[in-house]
Design a protein around this motif. Structure first.
Motif, PDB file in Angstrom:
ATOM      1  N   UNK A 205       0.866  -1.087   0.086  1.00 52.02           N
ATOM      2  CA  UNK A 205       0.201  -0.026   0.028  1.00 52.02           C
ATOM      3  C   UNK A 205       0.979   1.385  -0.122  1.00 52.02           C
ATOM      4  N   UNK A 206       0.535   2.275  -1.058  1.00 55.31           N
ATOM      5  CA  UNK A 206       1.346   3.325  -1.130  1.00 55.31           C
ATOM      6  C   UNK A 206       2.405   3.483  -1.950  1.00 55.31           C
ATOM      7  N   UNK A 207       2.786   2.201  -2.563  1.00 58.29           N
ATOM      8  CA  UNK A 207       3.762   2.075  -3.502  1.00 58.29           C
ATOM      9  C   UNK A 207       3.392   1.487  -4.835  1.00 58.29           C
ATOM     10  N   UNK A 208       4.138   1.788  -5.934  1.00 55.84           N
ATOM     11  CA  UNK A 208       3.617   1.054  -7.440  1.00 55.84           C
ATOM     12  C   UNK A 208       4.920   0.557  -7.798  1.00 55.84           C
ATOM     13  N   UNK A 209       4.741  -0.337  -8.778  1.00 58.02           N
ATOM     14  CA  UNK A 209       5.975  -1.015  -9.509  1.00 58.02           C
ATOM     15  C   UNK A 209       6.560  -0.115 -10.451  1.00 58.02           C
ATOM     16  N   UNK A 210       7.830  -0.229 -10.597  1.00 58.09           N
ATOM     17  CA  UNK A 210       8.715   0.731 -11.348  1.00 58.09           C
ATOM     18  C   UNK A 210       8.456   0.238 -12.819  1.00 58.09           C
ATOM     19  N   UNK A 211       7.876   1.037 -13.814  1.00 58.01           N
ATOM     20  CA  UNK A 211       7.518   0.657 -15.004  1.00 58.01           C
ATOM     21  C   UNK A 211       8.466   1.677 -15.925  1.00 58.01           C
ATOM     22  N   UNK A 212       9.154   2.702 -15.382  1.00 55.54           N
ATOM     23  CA  UNK A 212       9.788   3.452 -16.166  1.00 55.54           C
ATOM     24  C   UNK A 212      11.044   2.698 -16.696  1.00 55.54           C
ATOM     25  N   UNK A 213      11.578   1.941 -15.774  1.00 51.56           N
ATOM     26  CA  UNK A 213      12.925   1.183 -15.913  1.00 51.56           C
ATOM     27  C   UNK A 213      12.692   0.204 -17.343  1.00 51.56           C
ATOM     28  N   UNK A 214      11.834  -0.621 -17.391  1.00 50.34           N
ATOM     29  CA  UNK A 214      11.547  -1.356 -18.431  1.00 50.34           C
ATOM     30  C   UNK A 214      11.159  -0.549 -19.770  1.00 50.34           C
ATOM     31  N   UNK A 215      10.616   0.411 -19.493  1.00 50.92           N
ATOM     32  CA  UNK A 215      10.044   1.356 -20.646  1.00 50.92           C
ATOM     33  C   UNK A 215      11.129   2.072 -21.371  1.00 50.92           C
TER      34      UNK A 215
ATOM     35  N   UNK B  45      -4.206  -6.685 -12.976  1.00 47.79           N
ATOM     36  CA  UNK B  45      -4.694  -7.559 -11.848  1.00 47.79           C
ATOM     37  C   UNK B  45      -4.609  -6.531 -10.526  1.00 47.79           C
ATOM     38  N   UNK B  46      -4.633  -5.444 -10.630  1.00 51.65           N
ATOM     39  CA  UNK B  46      -4.938  -4.517  -9.565  1.00 51.65           C
ATOM     40  C   UNK B  46      -5.239  -3.115 -10.192  1.00 51.65           C
ATOM     41  N   UNK B  47      -6.147  -2.053  -9.490  1.00 50.43           N
ATOM     42  CA  UNK B  47      -6.467  -1.107 -10.002  1.00 50.43           C
ATOM     43  C   UNK B  47      -5.401  -0.143  -9.987  1.00 50.43           C
ATOM     44  N   UNK B  48      -5.309   0.770 -11.295  1.00 55.17           N
ATOM     45  CA  UNK B  48      -4.583   1.886 -11.232  1.00 55.17           C
ATOM     46  C   UNK B  48      -5.172   3.258 -11.192  1.00 55.17           C
ATOM     47  N   UNK B  49      -4.613   4.253 -10.266  1.00 56.09           N
ATOM     48  CA  UNK B  49      -3.696   3.865  -9.126  1.00 56.09           C
ATOM     49  C   UNK B  49      -4.324   3.026  -8.356  1.00 56.09           C
ATOM     50  N   UNK B  50      -3.362   2.103  -7.521  1.00 59.02           N
ATOM     51  CA  UNK B  50      -3.781   1.313  -6.480  1.00 59.02           C
ATOM     52  C   UNK B  50      -4.473   1.666  -5.422  1.00 59.02           C
ATOM     53  N   UNK B  51      -4.339   2.773  -5.177  1.00 63.06           N
ATOM     54  CA  UNK B  51      -4.737   3.608  -3.837  1.00 63.06           C
ATOM     55  C   UNK B  51      -4.916   5.130  -4.251  1.00 63.06           C
ATOM     56  N   UNK B  52      -5.872   5.642  -3.459  1.00 62.72           N
ATOM     57  CA  UNK B  52      -6.055   7.204  -3.925  1.00 62.72           C
ATOM     58  C   UNK B  52      -4.772   8.067  -3.569  1.00 62.72           C
ATOM     59  N   UNK B  53      -4.285   8.727  -4.580  1.00 62.92           N
ATOM     60  CA  UNK B  53      -2.847   9.481  -4.499  1.00 62.92           C
ATOM     61  C   UNK B  53      -2.998  10.767  -5.044  1.00 62.92           C
ATOM     62  N   UNK B  54      -1.849  11.612  -4.450  1.00 67.39           N
ATOM     63  CA  UNK B  54      -1.629  13.005  -4.864  1.00 67.39           C
ATOM     64  C   UNK B  54      -1.103  13.179  -5.949  1.00 67.39           C
ATOM     65  N   UNK B  55      -1.496  13.985  -6.872  1.00 66.45           N
ATOM     66  CA  UNK B  55      -0.749  14.179  -8.117  1.00 66.45           C
ATOM     67  C   UNK B  55       0.122  15.367  -8.094  1.00 66.45           C
ATOM     68  N   UNK B  56       0.096  16.209  -6.943  1.00 65.58           N
ATOM     69  CA  UNK B  56       0.977  17.187  -6.731  1.00 65.58           C
ATOM     70  C   UNK B  56       1.558  17.305  -5.312  1.00 65.58           C
ATOM     71  N   UNK B  57       2.728  17.800  -5.043  1.00 64.52           N
ATOM     72  CA  UNK B  57       3.246  18.082  -3.834  1.00 64.52           C
ATOM     73  C   UNK B  57       2.198  19.051  -3.029  1.00 64.52           C
ATOM     74  N   UNK B  58       1.870  18.767  -1.891  1.00 60.66           N
ATOM     75  CA  UNK B  58       0.984  19.848  -0.980  1.00 60.66           C
ATOM     76  C   UNK B  58       0.625  19.073   0.281  1.00 60.66           C
ATOM     77  N   UNK B  59      -0.835  19.740   0.601  1.00 59.49           N
ATOM     78  CA  UNK B  59      -1.132  19.199   1.969  1.00 59.49           C
ATOM     79  C   UNK B  59      -2.640  18.659   1.713  1.00 59.49           C
ATOM     80  N   UNK B  60      -2.457  17.421   2.474  1.00 58.00           N
ATOM     81  CA  UNK B  60      -3.800  16.780   2.494  1.00 58.00           C
ATOM     82  C   UNK B  60      -4.744  17.159   3.700  1.00 58.00           C
TER      83      UNK B  60
END
Lengths: 430, 430
Positions: A205-215, B45-60
């Protein structure tokens, strides 16, 4: 944080290309040169055909002997020899003589024309084989003369040409068992980001797989470069700095992904500083990929690409691929630009120049480009469908379906001599 | 010699394709799958994003806490935690609390919106870190929700897709260290013709070097097949027959070049007969390549291509490549047809359908094709410049510059589901 000054895309490309240089050459066997670029102009070391030859199965004669032939007064010849392709007649042909000759065989000495089987009547008479002709054959009729396709010394393949089946056929014709090709530049890749899992790791949770490397690996390969993946950077500055300094010893170019922004954990700016690398730019007036950073350290280039997949992809194609193509010795170093009709509305205004992933399509003599799915820079899935990046110029208020737009065609070995921002000209090509 | 009956090109293709079959699949590492075709539909085999995430640096925050914020009455929050990308907040966010969060980081539990740094005022007061906001933030503002790019279970890559950098990125995202790809069919090549020298041999009068072998090897590679070169056939029937019978045991498809005509030394017809192979056709109503012969022997296909380079090239692309692409599991098996404006006059009438080597060019939204140099079938040098074959239909009286013509685009991994002779339709693509 001091605010970064964005520079124009063209200016950024110009700064990068000042540091490009061609790799040396090497000899590679004809069997193994499929994805390579020819390192020198190739000239014909013999004429093609190398000897006058017959394009058909038939009979070779002296044309002067056929002059009086007509429907009522056929002329007949003694067939003195049969010559298959690859063989040669044992003696020059004489007056009134014919040689049966197969497609590709050398025209016998003394003969200067060929009649196809279809216009010949053959028969045996008195132990001899005869051929009869009912019309005259002109001198050089049905003869492919020596050098008529290619003269000895003619330029047949230009330096910088990408290998294809036809190029291989030409090289084989001229006896190139080894082919002079440019060396592949060696690219190193380091990914950054504590949020990245390796491909083989389970999701956290909170992490994603590195897709940029293979890309990027696949982009390097498509661009014609060799590739070493050095893995991920640590969190801390010191070991990261040492890792990068070490990697730079083994490669011609080092690409990093992520860490170039101004976030709390973006290490790359500090690493450039510690290396005393010359940062050419760290902000470009474009979307995505505005944080793309390029630096030079002891004659080696460091491409700091964004960690966002789409920004990473575009940054590579715009800035790194031309350097790789220059190393490979092809003059058409820049992305191939096409002009095409936009296949659907794109109504968002563009304060900055945008590169929108798209798909090219040809129909009824027209070229179309269409965006492929979501175009947020973090979106990875639609990249798989893209073969172009549609260029939407900064300062425009959106585009309508049917508008003419420019696009960079990335899924090709073609390129052009001018950067994307120039108008198409006669200089293009390659 | 009994005269051969030419069959229509489409009929010939149809007869060939009745014998096509898909190869099995195998797993190849993500690093090494660049030139392969995906063997099965790939689902998320999992959703993308796999968790709700922030697209920017900021405050939640909790958006409800920001409701009353305006320029005159800013709302302030206690910054309770800093969360880099890849990390997660240690506890749910509470009323009046904020979490400093980096691009790509998971939205802390309890928070439902993010404010970018630019709209936040931060300061320290009484041992605490504060952030102040002058406008409300809506629920889900600046949040990339779980599954908003791709839902779990969505089809992300279709079976039969050719690998590209974006496809690799998607496979990496979903943890494919091994990729299911179709096996490459194994093609054998035997060249015939006593006029042929090997590439490494010195020139001999009356002979030419074998250029078809390396050319077909490169065409096989481009088509996605593996390749074994068995060398040249002997002159005599018996050893040639044995060589071919032996070779057929090691390959899926056997390609021969030359020897399919009706010349005195053309062995292939006799070999087909001795093998009791089923000859599908031995003459096609086309130029070049009219003597192209295809036969079937014990479920293996024999492609007897002409010895003339251009005829050999076209015969491969029209008949052998679709079989290879079918083996590779891509639905778009046939050569990609484009419609384009003819770039120059081509005034020769065409009793038979002709395939003229050409070069495609895009300009101002139009597609053009132009013949590249000499188009005699024995001419090899211009093949190196060709990326299309212009189709000039039989029974036409020549074409003018600017006429719309069809062309088969051969220098691409694209194909289409219909044969070249069908009109473009919505079925095309791939």
């Amino acid at each position: 944080m001091e605010p970064r000054q964005p520079i124009a895309i063209d200016k950024a490309i110009e700064l990068v290309m000042q540091h490009g240089k061609e790799q040396g050459r090497e000899l590679v066997s004809l069997q193994e040169c499929d994805d390579r670029y020819i390192a020198e102009d190739i000239y014909a070391n013999h004429p093609i055909p190398p000897f006058p030859k017959s394009p058909y199965d038939g009979f070779a004669f002296r044309s002067e002997d056929t002059a009086s032939a007509n429907r009522d007064n056929p002329v007949r010849f003694t067939v003195v020899e049969h010559v298959p392709a690859g063989a040669t007649a044992s003696r020059p042909i004489g007056k009134g003589e014919a040689v049966r000759i197969m497609t590709g065989a050398a025209i016998p000495e003394g003969a200067d024309c060929v009649a196809m089987f279809e216009v010949c009547h053959t028969y045996n008479e008195g132990d001899l084989e005869w051929v009869e002709l009912k019309r005259p054959i002109r001198s050089m009729e049905n003869v492919m003369d020596k050098g008529s396709e290619t003269e000895e010394g003619a330029l047949v393949i230009r330096k910088g040409t990408y290998m294809n089946p036809g190029v291989k056929a030409v090289l084989a014709t001229f006896g190139f068992t080894k082919v002079p090709v440019t060396k592949k530049p060696k690219i190193g890749l380091i990914t950054t980001g504590t949020e990245l899992l390796d491909v083989e790791e389970d999701m956290v949770y909170g992490k994603i797989r590195n897709s940029n490397g293979p890309m990027i690996a696949a982009q390097c390969k498509r661009a014609g470069a060799d590739f070493i993946h050095f893995g991920k950077l640590m969190d801390e500055l010191e070991p990261s700095y040492e890792r990068i300094q070490q990697a730079l010893k083994d490669v011609d170019i080092l690409i990093t992904t992520g860490g170039v922004s101004v976030g709390d954990f973006d290490l790359m700016p500090a690493i450039y500083e510690k290396l005393e690398a010359k940062v050419l730019f760290n902000k470009v007036a474009m979307r995505p990929g505005s944080v793309t950073t390029v630096a030079v350290y002891e004659n080696k280039m460091l491409f700091g690409l964004s960690g966002n997949p789409s920004a990473c992809y575009v940054g590579f194609e715009l800035f790194a691929r031309p350097i790789i193509r220059q190393a490979l010795g092809t003059p058409a170093v820049y992305p191939k630009k096409i002009e095409a009709y936009l296949g659907e509305d794109f109504e968002k205004p563009n304060p900055f120049t945008r590169f929108v992933r798209g798909k090219m399509r040809m129909k009824n003599g027209f070229v179309y480009v269409e965006p492929v799915g979501m175009d947020k820079s973090a979106v990875v899935t639609s990249l798989s469908k893209a073969d172009v990046f549609i260029v939407l110029r900064g300062g425009t208020r959106g585009y309508k379906k049917g508008d003419m737009v420019e696009a960079l065609w990335v899924d090709t070995q073609e390129g052009q001599r001018n950067t994307w921002n120039h108008h198409l000209s006669s200089e293009e090509g390659g």
